[in-house]
Write an enzyme that holds these catalytic residues in place. Sequence first.
Site, short mmCIF file in Angstrom:
data_model
loop_
_atom_site.label_atom_id
_atom_site.label_comp_id
_atom_site.label_asym_id
_atom_site.label_seq_id
_atom_site.Cartn_x
_atom_site.Cartn_y
_atom_site.Cartn_z
N SER A 179 0.81 -1.22 0.00
CA SER A 179 0.00 0.00 0.00
C SER A 179 0.84 1.27 0.00
CB SER A 179 -0.93 0.01 1.22
OG SER A 179 -0.17 -0.01 2.41
N THR B 180 -38.38 28.32 -10.06
CA THR B 180 -38.77 27.03 -9.49
C THR B 180 -39.16 26.18 -10.70
OG1 THR B 180 -41.10 27.58 -9.21
CG2 THR B 180 -39.65 28.13 -7.37
N HIS B 181 -38.85 24.91 -10.62
CA HIS B 181 -39.05 24.00 -11.78
C HIS B 181 -38.36 24.56 -13.02
CE1 HIS B 181 -42.26 22.14 -9.33
NE2 HIS B 181 -42.47 23.40 -8.98
N SER C 248 -12.08 26.22 -27.71
CA SER C 248 -12.30 24.99 -28.44
C SER C 248 -11.23 24.87 -29.52
CB SER C 248 -13.69 25.01 -29.07
OG SER C 248 -13.72 24.19 -30.22
N LYS D 187 -15.60 29.81 -29.06
CA LYS D 187 -16.00 29.19 -27.79
C LYS D 187 -15.24 29.72 -26.57
CE LYS D 187 -18.68 26.45 -27.13
NZ LYS D 187 -18.64 24.98 -27.28
N ASN E 196 -15.45 28.07 -22.80
CA ASN E 196 -16.12 27.00 -22.07
C ASN E 196 -15.82 27.04 -20.57
OD1 ASN E 196 -17.08 26.01 -24.54
ND2 ASN E 196 -15.20 24.83 -24.85
N GLU F 89 -17.64 22.88 -14.95
CA GLU F 89 -18.10 21.55 -15.40
C GLU F 89 -17.37 20.44 -14.65
OE1 GLU F 89 -19.35 22.25 -19.99
OE2 GLU F 89 -17.27 22.54 -19.48
N LYS G 237 -8.01 4.43 2.64
CA LYS G 237 -7.20 5.59 2.29
C LYS G 237 -7.31 5.97 0.83
CE LYS G 237 -3.98 3.43 4.60
NZ LYS G 237 -4.95 2.58 5.34
N1 ARG Z 1 -1.11 -0.87 5.41
C1 ARG Z 1 -2.04 -1.30 6.38
C2 ARG Z 1 -3.35 -0.49 6.28
O1 ARG Z 1 -3.33 0.50 5.67
C3 ARG Z 1 -1.49 -1.15 7.75
C4 ARG Z 1 -2.09 -2.07 8.76
C5 ARG Z 1 -1.62 -3.47 8.48
N2 ARG Z 1 -1.95 -4.38 9.51
C6 ARG Z 1 -1.76 -5.68 9.37
N3 ARG Z 1 -2.09 -6.40 10.33
N4 ARG Z 1 -1.30 -6.16 8.26
O2 ARG Z 1 -4.38 -0.87 6.77
#
Ligand code: ARG
Length: 467
Positions: free
Chosen positions: A33, A166-167, A288, A294, A296, A301, A336
């Site tokens: 991660s 409205t509407h 454009s 144009k 834009n 948007e 995350k």
């Molecule tokens: N990278 C993990 C997370 O974001 C950290 C926690 C990992 N815990 C474990 N027991 N492997 O959740």
Amino acid sequence: MTALKLVDAPSHKLWGGRFAGDTAPALDAVNRSIGVDFRLWPFDVRLSKAWAIALWSAGVVSVEESLALEHGLDAVANRLRAGEQPVASDEDVHTLIDRLLHDEVGDVASKLHTGRSRNDQVATATRLWSMDACATLDTAVRDLQRVMLAHAESLAAANVLMPAYTHMQRAQPVSAAHWMLSHFWPLDRDRARLGAAGRAAAVLPLGSGAVAGCAFPISRVLLQGSLGFAQLSPNSIDAVSDRDFVAELLFTLSMLAIHLSRLAEDLIIYGTSEFGFVQFGDSFTTGSSMMPQKRNPDALELARGSGGRLLGDLTSLLATLKGLPSGYNKDLQDDKRALFDAVDTMLLVLPGVAGALAECTFRADRMKSALASSMMATDLADYLVGKGATFREAHGAVGALVRQSEEAGVELHALPLKAFKAAHARFGADVFDALSAVASVERRETEGGTGTAAVRAQIAAAKVALS
Ligand code: ARG
């Protein structure tokens, strides 16, 4: 962050003793991660420093060891601040920091993980990150609100009127400042929600260990104080898997995105040649490649479009949480992705919308010419009520007049007095005053109405909300 360096370094796993064989590269790939959580490093360093002190006060490490860990973590932070990047074998940000700490201080680094788990660590770091993000987002929302307030003040000073819809049909005349402020208050509520999301994050999980709490007598209260948390989590099983605060922040951002999307939609419609109420500026519009004429409103948007993205982030987190058994599960690692995407998106969108709005010029002439006298039909009915008719009777009489004017292809005020008298005996020569847009607006002075004094009070309240 940028792509990971593919140079391999000796693996620095935080686990592995019980395994005889290597992990499969396919598992490493899906498990890693660091590409997402690298940005947690300042918070992980902070909580790790606090943990080093907690270990000393619990008698687990000596003062010299605790100081060595703290200084080592400062050195790690300096290296990361200077641009040091993870290597391919760093599983996550916690592993990366542990590796660099070993690099800085040697074996004593191995004592830091005593009594803690990445489960309470990542929950703590993510909460610290979220608390910080809430403060940054609040500033960005306020910046946009300031632009709205500035427009509202100048529109009010120039007594600019426009149709309210409205509407999506012309409804009643309002002050243009009143319309502008109708987008200010939703953001005020968003700021209140951001505050609540920040408070939801400010509950300290550290000291919960992997799931059952910590076997060493560390002071969680001390950790709470030094890390700036408002409360301690009351249950270690809950603490390591509670991501309510992420969901609350994502809901807050989805709501904010919806508000921005509605503002963007108003501006985009008002900016069409057909409406012409708003003229966009140069620096927040694009041209454009084919049509030279144009201009834009891309920033608006994209703001409108990002609403879908943020709803997706919220939905994806909720779907991840639903049905998880208690305690930490690796599914939670994905929190995350959604959190960072939503916050990053918002921090791009908010300045884009603020800039685009700041550059908008409001065309009072175009707004005024959109004020048809049929929009004063309610005022006409109110006029009859003032003369003693019931509202229901008045509504019917005015409805008949509107039909006549439509059939004759003229505006309501162009009908002759005798047509009014025929529709209702209580109509007098002063009826034409009731058909004035200015008078219509000025009559609505109840709190929150579009009357001049009511809007002045609203502007004052908006200033207080921003102070
Ligand atoms: N990278 C993990 C997370 O974001 C950290 C926690 C990992 N815990 C474990 N027991 N492997 O959740």
